[in-house]
Design a protein around this motif. Structure first.
Motif, PDB file in Angstrom:
ATOM      1  N   LEU A 101      41.857  -7.781   2.608  1.00 18.14           N
ATOM      2  CA  LEU A 101      43.139  -8.457   2.398  1.00 18.14           C
ATOM      3  C   LEU A 101      43.115  -9.870   2.966  1.00 18.14           C
ATOM      4  O   LEU A 101      43.722 -10.789   2.394  1.00 18.14           O
ATOM      5  CB  LEU A 101      44.274  -7.651   3.035  1.00 18.14           C
ATOM      6  N   THR A 102      42.412 -10.050   4.091  1.00 22.91           N
ATOM      7  CA  THR A 102      42.287 -11.394   4.673  1.00 22.91           C
ATOM      8  C   THR A 102      41.512 -12.308   3.740  1.00 22.91           C
ATOM      9  O   THR A 102      41.896 -13.461   3.515  1.00 22.91           O
ATOM     10  CB  THR A 102      41.584 -11.319   6.036  1.00 22.91           C
ATOM     11  N   GLN A 103      40.410 -11.797   3.185  1.00 21.20           N
ATOM     12  CA  GLN A 103      39.635 -12.587   2.230  1.00 21.20           C
ATOM     13  C   GLN A 103      40.479 -12.937   1.005  1.00 21.20           C
ATOM     14  O   GLN A 103      40.478 -14.086   0.536  1.00 21.20           O
ATOM     15  CB  GLN A 103      38.394 -11.811   1.798  1.00 21.20           C
ATOM     16  N   MET A 104      41.214 -11.970   0.478  1.00 20.90           N
ATOM     17  CA  MET A 104      42.091 -12.213  -0.660  1.00 20.90           C
ATOM     18  C   MET A 104      43.090 -13.327  -0.341  1.00 20.90           C
ATOM     19  O   MET A 104      43.312 -14.241  -1.151  1.00 20.90           O
ATOM     20  CB  MET A 104      42.860 -10.930  -1.013  1.00 20.90           C
ATOM     21  N   TYR A 105      43.692 -13.246   0.847  1.00 23.40           N
ATOM     22  CA  TYR A 105      44.688 -14.244   1.231  1.00 23.40           C
ATOM     23  C   TYR A 105      44.081 -15.641   1.325  1.00 23.40           C
ATOM     24  O   TYR A 105      44.636 -16.604   0.786  1.00 23.40           O
ATOM     25  CB  TYR A 105      45.327 -13.860   2.575  1.00 23.40           C
ATOM     26  N   PHE A 106      42.935 -15.757   1.986  1.00 25.83           N
ATOM     27  CA  PHE A 106      42.300 -17.068   2.149  1.00 25.83           C
ATOM     28  C   PHE A 106      41.926 -17.674   0.802  1.00 25.83           C
ATOM     29  O   PHE A 106      42.143 -18.874   0.574  1.00 25.83           O
ATOM     30  CB  PHE A 106      41.055 -16.949   3.040  1.00 25.83           C
ATOM     31  N   PHE A 164      50.778  -8.624   1.731  1.00 23.33           N
ATOM     32  CA  PHE A 164      51.853  -7.737   2.161  1.00 23.33           C
ATOM     33  C   PHE A 164      52.129  -6.646   1.134  1.00 23.33           C
ATOM     34  O   PHE A 164      52.312  -5.480   1.488  1.00 23.33           O
ATOM     35  CB  PHE A 164      53.128  -8.542   2.429  1.00 23.33           C
ATOM     36  N   LEU A 165      52.162  -7.010  -0.146  1.00 22.37           N
ATOM     37  CA  LEU A 165      52.358  -6.014  -1.198  1.00 22.37           C
ATOM     38  C   LEU A 165      51.178  -5.048  -1.264  1.00 22.37           C
ATOM     39  O   LEU A 165      51.357  -3.833  -1.386  1.00 22.37           O
ATOM     40  CB  LEU A 165      52.549  -6.704  -2.548  1.00 22.37           C
ATOM     41  N   ALA A 166      49.954  -5.597  -1.186  1.00 21.05           N
ATOM     42  CA  ALA A 166      48.764  -4.762  -1.294  1.00 21.05           C
ATOM     43  C   ALA A 166      48.680  -3.748  -0.152  1.00 21.05           C
ATOM     44  O   ALA A 166      48.175  -2.632  -0.346  1.00 21.05           O
ATOM     45  CB  ALA A 166      47.511  -5.632  -1.322  1.00 21.05           C
ATOM     46  N   ARG A 167      49.171  -4.120   1.040  1.00 21.81           N
ATOM     47  CA  ARG A 167      49.095  -3.213   2.190  1.00 21.81           C
ATOM     48  C   ARG A 167      50.076  -2.045   2.062  1.00 21.81           C
ATOM     49  O   ARG A 167      49.870  -0.991   2.684  1.00 21.81           O
ATOM     50  CB  ARG A 167      49.365  -3.997   3.471  1.00 21.81           C
ATOM     51  N   GLN A 168      51.132  -2.207   1.266  1.00 22.67           N
ATOM     52  CA  GLN A 168      52.161  -1.178   1.180  1.00 22.67           C
ATOM     53  C   GLN A 168      51.784  -0.010   0.274  1.00 22.67           C
ATOM     54  O   GLN A 168      52.343   1.068   0.377  1.00 22.67           O
ATOM     55  CB  GLN A 168      53.480  -1.797   0.656  1.00 22.67           C
ATOM     56  N   TRP A 169      50.845  -0.235  -0.642  1.00 26.37           N
ATOM     57  CA  TRP A 169      50.600   0.760  -1.675  1.00 26.37           C
ATOM     58  C   TRP A 169      49.625   1.838  -1.232  1.00 26.37           C
ATOM     59  O   TRP A 169      48.721   1.583  -0.427  1.00 26.37           O
ATOM     60  CB  TRP A 169      50.015   0.091  -2.926  1.00 26.37           C
ATOM     61  N   PRO A 170      49.787   3.054  -1.791  1.00 26.12           N
ATOM     62  CA  PRO A 170      48.723   4.059  -1.672  1.00 26.12           C
ATOM     63  C   PRO A 170      47.632   3.751  -2.687  1.00 26.12           C
ATOM     64  O   PRO A 170      47.892   3.111  -3.709  1.00 26.12           O
ATOM     65  CB  PRO A 170      49.445   5.370  -2.019  1.00 26.12           C
ATOM     66  N   TYR A 171      46.420   4.200  -2.404  1.00 20.80           N
ATOM     67  CA  TYR A 171      45.284   3.903  -3.276  1.00 20.80           C
ATOM     68  C   TYR A 171      44.597   5.191  -3.722  1.00 20.80           C
ATOM     69  O   TYR A 171      44.672   6.221  -3.051  1.00 20.80           O
ATOM     70  CB  TYR A 171      44.285   2.998  -2.558  1.00 20.80           C
ATOM     71  N   TYR A 172      43.923   5.101  -4.851  1.00 22.30           N
ATOM     72  CA  TYR A 172      43.131   6.233  -5.324  1.00 22.30           C
ATOM     73  C   TYR A 172      42.001   6.530  -4.344  1.00 22.30           C
ATOM     74  O   TYR A 172      41.620   5.690  -3.522  1.00 22.30           O
ATOM     75  CB  TYR A 172      42.547   5.924  -6.707  1.00 22.30           C
ATOM     76  N   ARG A 173      41.439   7.726  -4.495  1.00 25.05           N
ATOM     77  CA  ARG A 173      40.349   8.128  -3.591  1.00 25.05           C
ATOM     78  C   ARG A 173      39.102   7.268  -3.795  1.00 25.05           C
ATOM     79  O   ARG A 173      38.288   7.140  -2.908  1.00 25.05           O
ATOM     80  CB  ARG A 173      40.001   9.603  -3.821  1.00 25.05           C
ATOM     81  N   THR A 174      38.948   6.702  -4.969  1.00 24.64           N
ATOM     82  CA  THR A 174      37.807   5.839  -5.248  1.00 24.64           C
ATOM     83  C   THR A 174      38.177   4.405  -4.896  1.00 24.64           C
ATOM     84  O   THR A 174      39.039   3.805  -5.535  1.00 24.64           O
ATOM     85  CB  THR A 174      37.409   5.927  -6.733  1.00 24.64           C
ATOM     86  N   TYR A 175      37.552   3.861  -3.863  1.00 22.12           N
ATOM     87  CA  TYR A 175      37.889   2.523  -3.378  1.00 22.12           C
ATOM     88  C   TYR A 175      36.856   1.506  -3.823  1.00 22.12           C
ATOM     89  O   TYR A 175      36.465   0.620  -3.070  1.00 22.12           O
ATOM     90  CB  TYR A 175      37.976   2.521  -1.846  1.00 22.12           C
ATOM     91  N   ILE A 176      36.374   1.646  -5.043  1.00 24.14           N
ATOM     92  CA  ILE A 176      35.313   0.767  -5.533  1.00 24.14           C
ATOM     93  C   ILE A 176      35.931  -0.424  -6.256  1.00 24.14           C
ATOM     94  O   ILE A 176      36.712  -0.260  -7.203  1.00 24.14           O
ATOM     95  CB  ILE A 176      34.364   1.534  -6.476  1.00 24.14           C
ATOM     96  N   ILE A 177      35.587  -1.631  -5.814  1.00 23.55           N
ATOM     97  CA  ILE A 177      36.051  -2.861  -6.444  1.00 23.55           C
ATOM     98  C   ILE A 177      34.888  -3.424  -7.259  1.00 23.55           C
ATOM     99  O   ILE A 177      33.867  -3.830  -6.693  1.00 23.55           O
ATOM    100  CB  ILE A 177      36.509  -3.899  -5.398  1.00 23.55           C
TER     101      ILE A 177
END
Length: 315
Positions: A101-106, A164-177
């Motif tokens: 999230l920090t990388q995304m923000y920067f 902030f929005l990204a931190r609020q959500w639940p995510y799927y079990r697969t965390y592959i970007i």
């Protein structure tokens, strides 16, 4: 959504970055131009900063904005390339959720700042060409500092909703970007929630923020061109136009890949994924590499100072 209902967490501890999906076998070869462009970007932008600092004649609005652009380019490229190279060279694909999230923000914060800097540089060229006698009184050091602060604060505030929005959500079990870095839309697609607000805000950032910036730049250059073509002689027109050429080249190098990448990521569903990822890397790598080259070649004061520097060392 069934997977979401079974999970009891709101966010993962880590994400997995794939690099460039479909081109894993070529990662080492792809790393060569990536590393080369990054090295040129770092060397070139530090050279710009050094020359402007050392040359008192360059202590003016245009070169202050150029220094801001150099710093922004350094942050943009450094926030992504080292991690990308670690994926290519060492298969180091994990990235902590907070680091992601920090990388995304920067990335997005400094992209907005860079767009604002181009607006400020267009304003400087407009005042210098359309109101040359008042340039020093309009764009004083105090005014330049306020413009710079406004550009920075705008980037900081407008991009805050992304993490902030990204931190609020639940995510799927697969965390592959399927990407080399934590690009906003790539992370959003992993959330098992209604993410339309984030998608709409992303479109707002593309069309309203960067769109308005491009409109302001276009209006400035329409006025600049009108002033240039009203000059009495061809030599005067060419000389004045030459002072804007580097800025125009830098604008094109920045906006064309950014807009193309944003639109293809959202609407280019038939475009291969590896092409999306390559273009997304291009707009973070190529402009930081090209900007110091463009300004070094096209700006006489910087070119002359650089030649004197190397000539003196050669002697």
């Amino acid at each position: 959504m069934s997977d979401c209902n079974k999970t009891d967490f709101t966010n993962p501890s880590t994400f997995i970055l794939l690099g460039i999906p479909g081109l894993e076998a070529a990662h080492v070869w792809i790393s060569i131009p990536f590393c080369t462009m990054y090295a040129i970007a770092v060397l070139g932008n530090f050279t710009i900063l050094f020359i402007v600092k050392m040359e008192l004649s360059l202590h003016g609005p245009m070169y202050y904005f150029l220094c801001m652009l150099a710093v922004t380019d350094l942050v943009l490229s450094t926030s992504t390339v080292p991690k990308t190279l670690s994926i290519f060279w060492f298969n180091s694909r994990e990235i902590d959720f907070s680091a992601c999230l920090t990388q995304m923000y920067f990335i997005h914060c400094f992209l907005v700042m860079e767009s604002g800097i181009f607006v400020a540089m267009a304003l400087d060229r407009y005042v210098a060409i359309c109101h040359p006698l008042r340039h020093s009184t309009i764009l004083t050091n105090s005014v330049v500092a306020k413009i710079g602060l406004a550009v920075v604060l705008r980037g900081i505030m407008l991009v805050l909703p992304y993490p902030f929005l990204a931190r609020q959500w639940p995510y799927y079990r697969t965390y592959i970007i399927p990407h080399t870095y934590c690009e906003h839309i790539a992370v959003v697609k992993l959330a098992c929630a209604d993410t339309r607000v984030s998608s709409y805000y992303g479109l707002f950032m593309v069309f309203c923020v960067r769109g308005l910036d491009m409109i302001f730049i276009a209006v400035s250059y329409i006025q600049i061109l009108r002033a240039i073509f009203s000059l009495p002689t061809k030599d005067a027109r060419l000389k004045t136009l030459g002072t804007c050429s580097s800025h125009l080249c830098a604008i094109l190098a920045f906006y064309i890949p950014v807009i193309f990448s944003s639109l293809t990521h959202r609407f280019g569903h038939n475009v291969p994924l590896h092409f999306h990822v390559l273009i997304a890397n291009v707009y973070l790598l190529v402009p930081p590499m090209l900007h110091p080259i463009i300004y070094g070649v096209r700006t006489k004061q910087i070119r002359d100072r650089l030649l004197r520097l190397f000539t003196h060392k050669g002697m």
